[in-house]
Write an enzyme that holds these catalytic residues in place. Structure first.
Site, PDB file in Angstrom:
ATOM      1  N   SER A  76      17.348  37.469  42.795  1.00  0.00           N
ATOM      2  CA  SER A  76      17.393  36.491  41.711  1.00  0.00           C
ATOM      3  C   SER A  76      18.826  36.227  41.267  1.00  0.00           C
ATOM      4  O   SER A  76      19.644  37.135  41.188  1.00  0.00           O
ATOM      5  CB  SER A  76      16.595  37.006  40.513  1.00  0.00           C
ATOM      6  OG  SER A  76      16.716  36.117  39.426  1.00  0.00           O
ATOM      7  N   ARG A 117      37.102  32.147  50.271  1.00  0.00           N
ATOM      8  CA  ARG A 117      36.892  33.501  50.803  1.00  0.00           C
ATOM      9  C   ARG A 117      35.454  33.964  50.578  1.00  0.00           C
ATOM     10  O   ARG A 117      34.878  34.635  51.430  1.00  0.00           O
ATOM     11  CB  ARG A 117      37.861  34.512  50.189  1.00  0.00           C
ATOM     12  CG  ARG A 117      39.278  34.389  50.669  1.00  0.00           C
ATOM     13  CD  ARG A 117      39.377  34.565  52.196  1.00  0.00           C
ATOM     14  NE  ARG A 117      40.602  34.014  52.729  1.00  0.00           N
ATOM     15  CZ  ARG A 117      40.758  32.785  53.222  1.00  0.00           C
ATOM     16  NH1 ARG A 117      39.760  31.930  53.232  1.00  0.00           N
ATOM     17  NH2 ARG A 117      41.912  32.399  53.714  1.00  0.00           N
ATOM     18  N   GLU A 146      33.500  32.231  53.152  1.00  0.00           N
ATOM     19  CA  GLU A 146      33.770  32.896  54.426  1.00  0.00           C
ATOM     20  C   GLU A 146      33.044  34.247  54.511  1.00  0.00           C
ATOM     21  O   GLU A 146      32.471  34.595  55.555  1.00  0.00           O
ATOM     22  CB  GLU A 146      35.278  33.095  54.573  1.00  0.00           C
ATOM     23  CG  GLU A 146      35.715  33.722  55.869  1.00  0.00           C
ATOM     24  CD  GLU A 146      37.225  33.846  55.937  1.00  0.00           C
ATOM     25  OE1 GLU A 146      37.777  33.406  56.955  1.00  0.00           O
ATOM     26  OE2 GLU A 146      37.842  34.398  54.994  1.00  0.00           O
TER      27      GLU A 146
END
Length: 147
Positions: free
Chosen positions: A114, A88, A91
């Site tokens: 960073s 997920r 995604e």
């Protein structure tokens, strides 16, 4: 995905002791996500942190060198993740990565966030329609240098 023996030993001992990453984080004075990253070989403990962790988990000193040696970060499996929760996040970056990049660059200019001067926190937000996962990332902005 298979993990190093050290990760497996740490996770097994944590489970046997009935501890959470948050419990261990309190003991060490560190965030639960950072502690989890240590278990997965992505962070480096001080000698004192390693000693305290190993004593708490009832593990031997042979793991101390692994815990205190700087790892090769990001060395997890390079293929697209198959674990549903981890996927997920992949995604999310596929869908929102470019929009996030554009918004960050509109606000800060050309650069990166960073992952060294960085924190990440995971919180549970109770909701009558179903509990929510809140992930907050905070990283120092690093502008690209011109020369």
């Amino acid at each position: 995905m298979s993990f190093p023996e050290s990760t497996q030993l740490l996770l097994k001992a944590k489970k046997e002791k009935g501890l959470t990453f948050a419990d261990i984080g309190i003991l060490l004075g560190l965030d639960e996500v950072w502690v989890a990253s240590l278990f997965y070989g992505q962070s480096t403990a001080s000698d004192e942190e390693a000693d305290k962790l190993l004593t708490t988990l009832g593990l031997g000193a042979e793991l101390k060198e692994i815990l205190t040696t700087p790892p090769v970060k990001g060395s997890l499996d390079p293929v697209i993740p198959t674990d549903p929760l981890i996927y997920r996040f992949y995604e999310i970056m596929q869908v929102y990565g470019m929009p996030m990049k554009d918004v960050i660059q509109e606000k800060f200019g050309d650069g990166i966030m960073s992952a060294i001067d960085f924190t990440i926190n995971v919180d549970k937000v109770e909701d009558p329609k179903g509990d929510r996962v809140k992930v907050a990332m905070c990283g120092k902005f690093l502008p690209y240098k011109k020369w």
